[in-house]
Motif scaffolding. Structure first.
Motif, mmCIF file in Angstrom:
data_model
loop_
_atom_site.group_PDB
_atom_site.id
_atom_site.type_symbol
_atom_site.label_atom_id
_atom_site.label_comp_id
_atom_site.label_asym_id
_atom_site.label_seq_id
_atom_site.Cartn_x
_atom_site.Cartn_y
_atom_site.Cartn_z
ATOM 1 N N GLY A 96 43.478 43.974 35.320
ATOM 2 C CA GLY A 96 43.883 44.742 36.495
ATOM 3 C C GLY A 96 43.657 44.002 37.790
ATOM 4 N N SER A 97 43.656 42.686 37.726
ATOM 5 C CA SER A 97 43.325 41.913 38.907
ATOM 6 C C SER A 97 44.381 42.065 39.978
ATOM 7 C CB SER A 97 43.181 40.436 38.537
ATOM 8 O OG SER A 97 43.044 39.650 39.676
ATOM 9 N N PRO A 98 44.003 42.490 41.193
ATOM 10 C CA PRO A 98 44.976 42.636 42.256
ATOM 11 C C PRO A 98 45.525 41.292 42.694
ATOM 12 C CG PRO A 98 42.747 42.946 43.115
ATOM 13 C CD PRO A 98 42.642 42.835 41.631
ATOM 14 N N SER A 99 44.794 40.211 42.389
ATOM 15 C CA SER A 99 45.246 38.887 42.793
ATOM 16 C C SER A 99 46.326 38.357 41.869
ATOM 17 C CB SER A 99 44.060 37.915 42.774
ATOM 18 O OG SER A 99 43.541 37.795 41.455
ATOM 19 N N GLY A 100 46.563 39.066 40.758
ATOM 20 C CA GLY A 100 47.574 38.640 39.808
ATOM 21 C C GLY A 100 47.194 37.370 39.061
ATOM 22 N N ARG A 101 45.911 37.092 38.958
ATOM 23 C CA ARG A 101 45.460 35.873 38.298
ATOM 24 C C ARG A 101 45.836 35.892 36.824
ATOM 25 N NH1 ARG A 101 40.803 36.327 35.249
ATOM 26 N NH2 ARG A 101 39.714 38.311 35.396
ATOM 27 N N LEU A 290 30.092 46.778 31.817
ATOM 28 C CA LEU A 290 31.153 46.525 30.843
ATOM 29 C C LEU A 290 32.476 46.207 31.518
ATOM 30 C CD1 LEU A 290 30.455 49.098 27.991
ATOM 31 C CD2 LEU A 290 29.893 46.660 28.073
ATOM 32 N N VAL A 291 32.730 46.824 32.652
ATOM 33 C CA VAL A 291 33.950 46.500 33.408
ATOM 34 C C VAL A 291 33.894 45.044 33.877
ATOM 35 C CG1 VAL A 291 35.236 46.972 35.542
ATOM 36 C CG2 VAL A 291 34.458 48.868 34.095
ATOM 37 N N ALA A 344 20.526 42.201 42.651
ATOM 38 C CA ALA A 344 21.261 41.728 43.834
ATOM 39 C C ALA A 344 22.524 40.966 43.440
ATOM 40 C CB ALA A 344 20.354 40.857 44.696
ATOM 41 N N THR A 345 22.411 40.083 42.431
ATOM 42 C CA THR A 345 23.602 39.326 42.019
ATOM 43 C C THR A 345 24.647 40.252 41.403
ATOM 44 O OG1 THR A 345 22.825 38.818 39.763
ATOM 45 C CG2 THR A 345 22.173 37.300 41.530
ATOM 46 N N PHE A 346 24.179 41.303 40.719
ATOM 47 C CA PHE A 346 25.097 42.256 40.096
ATOM 48 C C PHE A 346 25.965 42.934 41.152
ATOM 49 C CE2 PHE A 346 26.194 46.510 38.583
ATOM 50 C CZ PHE A 346 26.704 46.243 37.318
ATOM 51 N N TRP A 347 25.342 43.388 42.207
ATOM 52 C CA TRP A 347 26.113 44.118 43.214
ATOM 53 C C TRP A 347 26.987 43.193 44.052
ATOM 54 C CZ3 TRP A 347 27.182 48.775 42.236
ATOM 55 C CH2 TRP A 347 26.294 49.544 41.473
ATOM 56 N N ARG A 348 26.626 41.920 44.127
ATOM 57 C CA ARG A 348 27.534 40.967 44.759
ATOM 58 C C ARG A 348 28.798 40.804 43.906
ATOM 59 N NH1 ARG A 348 22.708 38.172 46.351
ATOM 60 N NH2 ARG A 348 22.828 36.705 44.595
ATOM 61 N N LYS A 349 28.620 40.814 42.599
ATOM 62 C CA LYS A 349 29.787 40.738 41.709
ATOM 63 C C LYS A 349 30.653 41.996 41.825
ATOM 64 C CE LYS A 349 27.590 37.713 38.270
ATOM 65 N NZ LYS A 349 28.450 36.533 38.426
ATOM 66 N N VAL A 350 29.999 43.150 41.955
ATOM 67 C CA VAL A 350 30.752 44.398 42.128
ATOM 68 C C VAL A 350 31.548 44.356 43.429
ATOM 69 C CG1 VAL A 350 30.543 46.892 42.505
ATOM 70 C CG2 VAL A 350 29.182 45.783 40.714
ATOM 71 N N GLU A 351 30.923 43.865 44.498
ATOM 72 C CA GLU A 351 31.631 43.748 45.782
ATOM 73 C C GLU A 351 32.831 42.823 45.648
ATOM 74 O OE1 GLU A 351 31.340 45.338 48.537
ATOM 75 O OE2 GLU A 351 29.484 46.431 48.138
ATOM 76 N N TYR A 353 34.475 42.221 42.966
ATOM 77 C CA TYR A 353 35.457 42.908 42.119
ATOM 78 C C TYR A 353 36.221 43.958 42.922
ATOM 79 C CZ TYR A 353 37.246 45.212 37.889
ATOM 80 O OH TYR A 353 38.043 45.737 36.919
ATOM 81 N N GLY A 354 35.519 44.588 43.872
ATOM 82 C CA GLY A 354 36.120 45.644 44.690
ATOM 83 C C GLY A 354 35.542 46.996 44.312
ATOM 84 N N ARG A 355 34.915 47.677 45.263
ATOM 85 C CA ARG A 355 34.258 48.963 44.973
ATOM 86 C C ARG A 355 35.252 50.010 44.483
ATOM 87 N NH1 ARG A 355 28.440 49.942 45.503
ATOM 88 N NH2 ARG A 355 27.600 48.161 46.652
#
Length: 454
Positions: A96-101, A290-291, A344-351, A353-355
């Motif tokens: 579901g990547s918005p970047s279309g990767r 998991l996401v 901290a690293t987890f929530w940077r990854k979530v950011e 990814y996009g909230r």
């Protein structure tokens, strides 16, 4: 090696060292077809294995002939010395990547299975994916872990040979990066999962208590509270199974769980973990984890559907007071530092990814999980061990009690979901058996426990 292809024969020159790593090469299917299964699916063929195109292969006098040619190259002792296979990118696979990767589903995975972190649920996901794609697992030999709490060694792997390559490894071990690295291709993704150390300590204390002699002298109704009142009165770093009582995460990851929490080595080790692991998941944010895993591996949503395995019934769970929570956190200070760093690293990854995207994908995962519950699980929820009808669905229990919940499979499940339902609900020991793992030590211990009514 020569194979029959219809009325003609085709051949492949295979050096002796390579042949020893080949699983099998047999005619398969209808006339005109041949089948070759190399050392490992998804792993690049060693450079000295030359597979010539059909029509260009030398002829052979017999249908199946093994020609042992002089090996010009030594068999590598490490799988990771093989070059990573060239892979063609395709459209993003369910990310579901918005970047279309573009990406291709990743098949080489190291899951560092920590204790009391819902890791059995994650392992079930890996079992299903690996079985579906016919990947090669590195399994323990004789038991369901890699001789934990000893450090992992390659020799503990079932059917291991020098240079052997595997796609997935995930059973309990005390992590030894250099040894694990040599079993897996260069492009392997490393993942693990952590849990708030106070709650992990509570879970470990009760689950493993009967096999930790240091806790046997505790009296009173709330042994955990008594222990935390004065841990050093009871704790001995050299005691049998003492690692279950302090900084268990740090221990599982291969480090000294008894070092001074203020030592600069603690920070160095945490940084090393960060360099080695592509994703560190958190139990407290399991669906979000998991996401992120699905996105990292470029998998489909159906690949990460799950039912919660090895859950404890509520009556065996201690509810930590704020005071006990602080004491447990302080007692497990190295794990607390580890958890804070990767929170901290987890929530940077979530950011990254996009909230909003994360919220949407988590909601979709939960909807699909609920749908599978209604399809698969009799009654729609977990039950006490005494209420489980099939022995094949009985989870492994801690010594001396039946505190782990399990499931009953619905009697009538549509053909489309019947196989998936059973696999999603199968406990770890039974799934390992289904996958062909030799568990004679684990099964012998189980019979001894049954005989002694432990």
């Amino acid at each position: 090696l020569c194979l029959s292809r219809g009325s003609s024969q085709v051949g492949v020159p295979v050096p002796l060292g390579t042949w020893l790593g080949v699983k099998r090469a047999l005619p398969k299917g209808s006339p005109g077809d041949f089948w070759w299964q190399g050392p490992t699916p998804g792993v690049s063929t060693p450079p000295h294995v030359q597979l010539l195109q059909a029509g260009q292969w030398p002829s052979c006098p017999h249908h199946v002939v093994l020609s042992l040619l002089p090996t010009r190259f030594p068999v590598p002792s490490s799988c990771s010395s093989y070059p990573a296979p060239a892979r063609v990118l395709t459209a993003a696979n369910g990310s579901g990547s918005p970047s279309g990767r573009s990406c291709l589903p990743k098949q080489n995975i190291m899951f560092m299975k920590t204790h009391k972190t819902a890791s059995s649920t994650i392992l079930n996901i890996l079992f299903r994916f690996g079985e579906k794609h016919r990947l090669r697992f590195a399994f323990p030999n004789g038991r369901n872990d890699f001789y934990y709490p000893s450090y992992f060694e390659r020799s503990q792997v079932q059917h291991y040979r020098p240079g052997a390559c595997f796609n997935i490894i995930g059973n309990h071990m005390r992590f030894h990066y250099e040894e694990v690295r040599k079993l897996l291709p260069a492009d392997t993704t490393f993942v693990t999962v952590l849990r708030d150390p106070a709650y992990l300590f509570e879970s470990s204390f009760h689950y493993f208590g009967r096999v930790i002699p240091l806790t046997w002298k505790l009296t009173g109704e709330d042994k955990l509270a008594e222990f935390l009142r004065d841990p050093w009165h009871y704790y001995d770093p050299n005691g049998f199974n003492a690692h279950y009582l302090q900084n268990l995460l740090f221990f599982d990851l291969g480090y000294d769980n008894n070092m001074n929490a203020n030592s600069p080595l603690v920070e160095e080790h945490i940084q090393e973990i960060d360099r080695r692991f592509h994703l560190v998941m958190l139990l407290e944010y399991f669906d979000e984890s998991l996401v992120l895993l699905k996105d990292l591996l470029c998998w489909q949503l159906e690949d990460v559907l799950y039912f919660k395995l090895n859950a404890r019934k509520g009556s065996t769970v201690s509810h930590l007071t704020p005071e006990l929570y602080e004491k447990a956190t302080s007692w497990n200070l190295i794990d607390a530092k580890l958890y804070r760093y990767f929170n901290a690293t987890f929530w940077r990854k979530v950011e990254a990814y996009g909230r909003e995207r994360m919220a949407k994908d988590v909601a979709e995962l939960r909807r699909e999980n609920e749908k599978m519950k209604s399809i698969c699980i009799d009654g729609g929820h977990a039950v006490d061990a005494s209420a489980i009808q099939e022995s094949s669905m009985q989870p492994w229990q801690p010594l001396g009690e039946k505190s782990i919940l399990g499931y009953n499979l619905k009697k009538k499940i549509n053909k489309k979901h019947r196989k998936l339902c059973r696999k999603m609900l199968t406990p770890e020991i039974q799934y390992l058996t289904d996958l062909g793992v030799n568990l004679w030590i684990t099964k012998l211990w189980s019979r001894v426990r049954d005989f002694l009514k432990w």
